[in-house]
Design a protein around this motif. Structure first.
Motif, PDB file in Angstrom:
ATOM      1  N   ALA A   1      -3.835   8.783   9.289  1.00  0.00           N
ATOM      2  CA  ALA A   1      -4.632   7.739   9.951  1.00  0.00           C
ATOM      3  C   ALA A   1      -4.495   6.461   9.155  1.00  0.00           C
ATOM      4  O   ALA A   1      -4.553   6.481   7.911  1.00  0.00           O
ATOM      5  CB  ALA A   1      -6.094   8.151  10.032  1.00  0.00           C
ATOM      6  N   GLU A   2      -4.295   5.366   9.858  1.00  0.00           N
ATOM      7  CA  GLU A   2      -4.215   4.035   9.243  1.00  0.00           C
ATOM      8  C   GLU A   2      -3.239   3.974   8.074  1.00  0.00           C
ATOM      9  O   GLU A   2      -3.469   3.282   7.086  1.00  0.00           O
ATOM     10  CB  GLU A   2      -5.598   3.585   8.777  1.00  0.00           C
ATOM     11  CG  GLU A   2      -6.574   3.371   9.929  1.00  0.00           C
ATOM     12  CD  GLU A   2      -8.004   3.289   9.445  1.00  0.00           C
ATOM     13  OE1 GLU A   2      -8.303   2.344   8.705  1.00  0.00           O
ATOM     14  OE2 GLU A   2      -8.796   4.194   9.782  1.00  0.00           O
ATOM     15  N   GLY A   3      -2.157   4.739   8.177  1.00  0.00           N
ATOM     16  CA  GLY A   3      -1.142   4.683   7.130  1.00  0.00           C
ATOM     17  C   GLY A   3      -1.404   5.614   5.949  1.00  0.00           C
ATOM     18  O   GLY A   3      -0.627   5.643   5.007  1.00  0.00           O
ATOM     19  N   TYR A   4      -2.493   6.365   5.999  1.00  0.00           N
ATOM     20  CA  TYR A   4      -2.825   7.286   4.904  1.00  0.00           C
ATOM     21  C   TYR A   4      -2.523   8.729   5.298  1.00  0.00           C
ATOM     22  O   TYR A   4      -2.560   9.073   6.489  1.00  0.00           O
ATOM     23  CB  TYR A   4      -4.331   7.230   4.586  1.00  0.00           C
ATOM     24  CG  TYR A   4      -4.808   5.927   4.002  1.00  0.00           C
ATOM     25  CD1 TYR A   4      -4.804   5.724   2.628  1.00  0.00           C
ATOM     26  CD2 TYR A   4      -5.298   4.921   4.825  1.00  0.00           C
ATOM     27  CE1 TYR A   4      -5.263   4.533   2.094  1.00  0.00           C
ATOM     28  CE2 TYR A   4      -5.759   3.725   4.297  1.00  0.00           C
ATOM     29  CZ  TYR A   4      -5.737   3.537   2.923  1.00  0.00           C
ATOM     30  OH  TYR A   4      -6.199   2.363   2.390  1.00  0.00           O
ATOM     31  N   PHE A   5      -2.259   9.578   4.302  1.00  0.00           N
ATOM     32  CA  PHE A   5      -2.317  11.024   4.502  1.00  0.00           C
ATOM     33  C   PHE A   5      -3.797  11.380   4.658  1.00  0.00           C
ATOM     34  O   PHE A   5      -4.642  10.831   3.946  1.00  0.00           O
ATOM     35  CB  PHE A   5      -1.790  11.778   3.278  1.00  0.00           C
ATOM     36  CG  PHE A   5      -0.314  11.643   3.047  1.00  0.00           C
ATOM     37  CD1 PHE A   5       0.572  12.564   3.593  1.00  0.00           C
ATOM     38  CD2 PHE A   5       0.187  10.607   2.261  1.00  0.00           C
ATOM     39  CE1 PHE A   5       1.948  12.450   3.354  1.00  0.00           C
ATOM     40  CE2 PHE A   5       1.553  10.487   2.025  1.00  0.00           C
ATOM     41  CZ  PHE A   5       2.440  11.420   2.584  1.00  0.00           C
ATOM     42  N   VAL A   6      -4.105  12.305   5.577  1.00  0.00           N
ATOM     43  CA  VAL A   6      -5.493  12.714   5.735  1.00  0.00           C
ATOM     44  C   VAL A   6      -5.595  14.199   5.434  1.00  0.00           C
ATOM     45  O   VAL A   6      -4.845  15.007   5.979  1.00  0.00           O
ATOM     46  CB  VAL A   6      -5.993  12.422   7.166  1.00  0.00           C
ATOM     47  CG1 VAL A   6      -7.415  12.933   7.341  1.00  0.00           C
ATOM     48  CG2 VAL A   6      -5.936  10.920   7.447  1.00  0.00           C
TER      49      VAL A   6
END
Lengths: 483, 93
Positions: free
Chosen positions: B82-87
């Protein structure tokens, strides 16, 4: 809090060692060509090496090696001709490879020492155990989702120097003094920007207590997440009292990793780390030992700038400054340079006073960094020169200086434009003195009958008449003669 | 090699083993260690540790940016993003 704390049964001494992680100011990472700039879009500065993709090989950044050697020389440490990279194995979501490449048995820099300046003016030597090169991990963010953690790998693989001190530090003041001095050295060397807000310099604190007189160390706790000078002070104060309470009640300290919580102002146990100390280090099979020649070390040594302590001693010896003034001036390299430029050809002590008391005072009050000062060092030097040759008095100089800060004009121009030139003409001052004496016959009579404290009144009146421009020394002299 | 060591190593490697697997590995690892142990018969006093069998020096790289800038590829294998992050599941202490 001093170096010791008084318990009910004994006086306890704090034994502290600090591990400082300093990010090297390199363009690219330690083992990859991805950029290191702070604040980029998440995961935009990650190479496949940093992400731990299979088959990717690390290649060491030569600039980072140079910075580590430079820093080692700056903290008076031995440089090792051969050092070895090892893998430190542990699992954490922001460590994609499952291991950190670091140096274990053979660090690049060995033992050394730095001097710290204590608030009471004392100087103390703190030993350095080692400095080694290692990679940083990524960043976990826990406040973007109620049940999820977010991972950004931009920081993963950035080059760090871990600088480990000997357990020579006693009490929070010494810890803060050590960190301040270390940061100052790193900034002078320009190997790390020392910016604790952005995490480019972080500290772990190892603390134990022992009874005063005891030579053996007590069991220590390691406190992580201590990310400002203030936090170091607070975390040490809290942790020392926590351990004191346990020891005074006959308990024992568990050796453990604790986390500083700056909101709750407490340290708490990181239980998950219990197992984590079994790191199973082994030499990294992807990297050969790093070999550096003495000629390489010598060449770097020749590029070292004058370091804070050398500068401090030179300022005291060459300019006759006090330890305190010298210490404040050398705190930032730019500040020391500003002072030296302002003092060039002028009374250095006077220049130091103006930099410390007037310039920095106004800049700090208005939150202006020295680099953006409206008054240049050369301009301040000129103002000091005008005081020195009696063109203006110190008092008028303050008004001129305020004007300079506002307009950026030269001191000479302002003095000229506003007609502030000091009156040193004996005849002119004498006339003013005569006027004042004629206007105040009662006071003159009182003075002559022994009320000598009225002298100041006369000086004030003459100065007022001259609009502050009369040379005070001459006013004093003439008044004494006339009275 | 005993069962406790197998369990410890498995735990450090984040492996979830059945009892059957533990027994098997205990035997296999013991054999491997016994085989490697033969090396201790060689006298290595006064022999410098060998880091590589090829006679080369550690290659170094200039401090130049020539990689990165492909967050989409980095995140391609992420189980969730999400939003360029690993979640991932929450790991905060």
């Amino acid at each position: 809090m001093a170096k010791t704390i008084q318990g009910e049964s004994a006086v306890w001494e704090m034994v502290i060692g600090l591990e400082v992680h300093a990010q090297i100011t390199s363009q690219a990472k330690l083992f990859s060509g991805a950029p290191t700039a702070f604040g980029a879009e998440p995961n935009s500065q990650v190479s496949f090496v940093d992400a731990g993709m299979p088959g990717m090989l690390p290649v060491l950044n030569e600039y980072c090696v140079e910075q580590a050697v430079k820093t080692g020389l700056g903290i008076n440490s031995a440089i090792n001709n051969v050092s070895v990279f090892s893998r430190k194995n542990y699992f954490y979501p922001d460590l994609p490879t499952g291991y950190q490449i670091t140096q274990f048995e053979h660090p690049i820099v060995g033992e050394g020492a730095i001097e710290i300046d204590l608030p009471d003016g004392q100087v103390k030597t703190i030993g350095i155990t080692r400095l080694h090169l290692e990679q940083d991990a990524g960043k976990s963010i826990h406040d973007m989702h109620p049940t999820k953690s977010y991972i950004d790998l931009n920081r993963a693989g950035c080059a760090l120097m871990e600088i480990v001190s000997e357990p020579d530090i006693r009490g929070p003041e010494e810890a803060v003094a050590y960190l301040s001095k270390l940061r100052m050295i790193l900034r002078y060397l320009e190997t790390c920007d020392g910016n604790m807000d952005e995490g480019s310099m972080r500290a772990d604190v190892n603390l134990s207590l022992r009874k005063v007189g005891e030579t053996k160390f007590g069991t220590r706790c390691e406190i992580k997440n201590v990310n400002s000078l203030k936090a170091v002070q607070q975390a040490i104060e809290y942790e020392a009292l926590r351990q004191l309470e346990i020891l005074e009640n006959g308990g024992t300290i568990d050796q453990e990793t604790r986390l500083w919580d700056p909101v709750k102002m407490e340290t708490r146990s990181m239980r998950s780390k219990e197992d984590a100390h079994d790191y199973r280090y082994f030499p990294c099979p992807d990297l050969l030992p790093l070999e550096i020649e003495n000629s390489y070390i010598k060449a770097i040594k020749e590029t070292l700038p004058e370091l804070p302590d050398q500068k401090k001693h030179r300022f005291m010896n060459d300019y006759g400054l006090s330890l305190y003034d010298a210490s404040v001036l050398i705190a930032e390299r730019a500040r020391a340079e500003y002072f030296e430029n302002a003092a060039k050809g002028h009374d250095a002590k006077l220049a130091a006073n103006w930099v410390l008391n007037e310039l920095l005072g106004i800049l700090n009050k208005n939150n202006i960094p020295l680099e953006d000062s409206p008054v240049s060092a050369k301009q301040l030097g000129e103002l000091v020169g005008l005081i020195e040759d009696n063109t203006i008095s110190g008092k008028i100089a303050k008004d001129v200086f305020a004007d300079m800060m506002e307009t950026g004009k030269d001191a000479g121009t302002i003095v000229e434009e506003k007609g502030l030139k000091q009156v040193t003409d004996t005849g002119a001052i004498e006339a003013l003195v005569d006027e004042v004496l004629a206007e105040n016959p009662d006071n003159v009579a009182q003075y002559k009958s022994g009320k000598e404290q009225l002298f100041g009144f006369f000086v004030g009146q003459v100065m007022k008449k001259s609009q502050g421009k009369a040379n005070p020394a001459m006013v004093n002299q003439l008044l004494k003669k006339k009275l | 090699m005993d069962k406790k060591t197998v369990q410890k190593v498995a735990n450090l490697a984040r492996l979830n083993l059945s009892e059957k697997q533990e027994n098997e590995l205990e035997q296999q690892l013991s054999k491997i260690l016994g085989f490697v142990e033969q090396l201790s018969e060689v006298d290595t006093d006064n022999v410098e540790p060998l880091a590589s069998v090829v006679d080369i020096e550690l290659p170094l790289r200039k401090d130049e940016i020539n990689d990165g800038g492909y967050a989409d590829k980095i995140l391609k294998n992420a189980p969730e993003q999400a939003e360029g992050y690993f979640v991932i599941g929450k790991v905060v202490e």
